[in-house]
Motif scaffolding. Structure first.
Motif, short mmCIF file in Angstrom:
data_model
loop_
_atom_site.label_atom_id
_atom_site.label_comp_id
_atom_site.label_asym_id
_atom_site.label_seq_id
_atom_site.Cartn_x
_atom_site.Cartn_y
_atom_site.Cartn_z
N UNK A 91 22.02 36.85 60.52
CA UNK A 91 21.18 36.10 59.59
C UNK A 91 21.89 34.85 59.10
N UNK A 92 21.06 34.00 58.49
CA UNK A 92 21.56 32.77 57.89
C UNK A 92 20.96 32.67 56.49
N UNK A 93 21.80 32.44 55.50
CA UNK A 93 21.33 32.22 54.14
C UNK A 93 21.03 30.73 54.00
N UNK A 94 19.78 30.41 53.73
CA UNK A 94 19.35 29.03 53.61
C UNK A 94 19.43 28.51 52.18
N UNK A 95 19.24 29.42 51.23
CA UNK A 95 19.28 29.04 49.82
C UNK A 95 19.64 30.28 49.01
N UNK A 96 20.49 30.10 48.01
CA UNK A 96 20.82 31.19 47.10
C UNK A 96 21.20 30.58 45.76
N UNK A 97 20.28 30.67 44.80
CA UNK A 97 20.52 30.16 43.46
C UNK A 97 19.73 31.01 42.46
N UNK A 98 19.64 30.55 41.23
CA UNK A 98 18.97 31.32 40.18
C UNK A 98 17.46 31.45 40.40
N UNK A 99 16.88 30.56 41.19
CA UNK A 99 15.44 30.58 41.40
C UNK A 99 15.01 31.29 42.67
N UNK A 100 15.88 31.30 43.68
CA UNK A 100 15.43 31.82 44.98
C UNK A 100 16.60 32.27 45.85
N UNK A 141 10.12 40.46 38.27
CA UNK A 141 11.24 39.54 38.11
C UNK A 141 11.74 39.07 39.47
N UNK A 142 11.36 39.81 40.51
CA UNK A 142 11.72 39.47 41.89
C UNK A 142 10.46 39.61 42.73
N UNK A 143 10.20 38.61 43.56
CA UNK A 143 9.09 38.73 44.50
C UNK A 143 9.60 38.36 45.89
N UNK A 164 12.08 35.28 38.73
CA UNK A 164 11.48 34.79 37.49
C UNK A 164 12.58 34.19 36.62
N UNK A 165 12.23 33.17 35.83
CA UNK A 165 13.25 32.58 34.93
C UNK A 165 13.79 33.64 33.98
N UNK A 166 15.07 33.52 33.68
CA UNK A 166 15.70 34.48 32.75
C UNK A 166 15.51 34.05 31.32
#
Length: 166
Positions: A91-100, A141-143, A164-166
């Motif tokens: 796999x490849x992680x394309x994005x990992x932050x607080x939103x997604x 909180x996660x979709x 979801x925003x914290x």
């Protein structure tokens, strides 16, 4: 440390792919016998309903056993699920932050196994759909959105988690 998935895995020394192969040794003949007796559509619907109910209840119960808010529960399960399933995928992680969290799986040994059996729908029920049941532990909180999977014959599995925003 005991893993949150030990009860599910039965034997933590057994890989998830090996566990899945053992499940398939039982499920494939039963599924094929049901199809012969009831027809493909009815048999597949019965098996799908049973496996989906089992998976939803299983991951909900695992989540209930973890302290914290829904996102923490999801993260605990997802972390271990990623470890045990990640051994069998590239796999490849394309994005990992607080939103997604966006991940593309480019190779999946589970899909290779079930496609070789001629039963990718069963593989999707046992493996692919569990991702949505794990996301459900996040209680909004996660979709998870996934437009395609290798199990369906596509070139990659597209995991798109939103937080979801914290």
């Amino acid at each position: 440390m005991t893993s949150v998935l030990d009860g599910y895995l039965v034997d933590p020394n057994l890989s998830l792919l090996d566990k899945t192969r053992i499940q398939a040794q039982v499920l494939v003949p039963v599924l094929r016998a049901l199809r012969a007796e009831l027809g493909k559509d009815k048999a597949d619907a019965i098996v799908k309903g049973a496996l989906r109910d089992w998976s939803k209840q299983l991951f909900a119960a695992i989540g209930d056993g973890i302290d914290g808010n829904p996102r923490r529960k999801w993260a605990a399960i997802q972390s271990v699920w990623g470890e045990v399933s990640g051994r069998e995928v590239e796999f490849e992680i394309l994005r990992h932050d607080e939103e997604a969290l966006d991940i593309d799986v480019t190779r999946c040994r589970f899909a290779e196994f079930f496609r070789a059996l001629g039963e990718p729908e069963l593989g999707a029920l046992l493996i692919c759909e569990a991702d949505f049941d794990i996301a459900a532990v996040g209680e909004g909180e996660v979709s998870l959105d996934r437009a395609q999977t290798i199990m369906q014959g596509k070139p990659s599995c597209t995991f798109r988690y939103k937080f979801a925003p914290r």
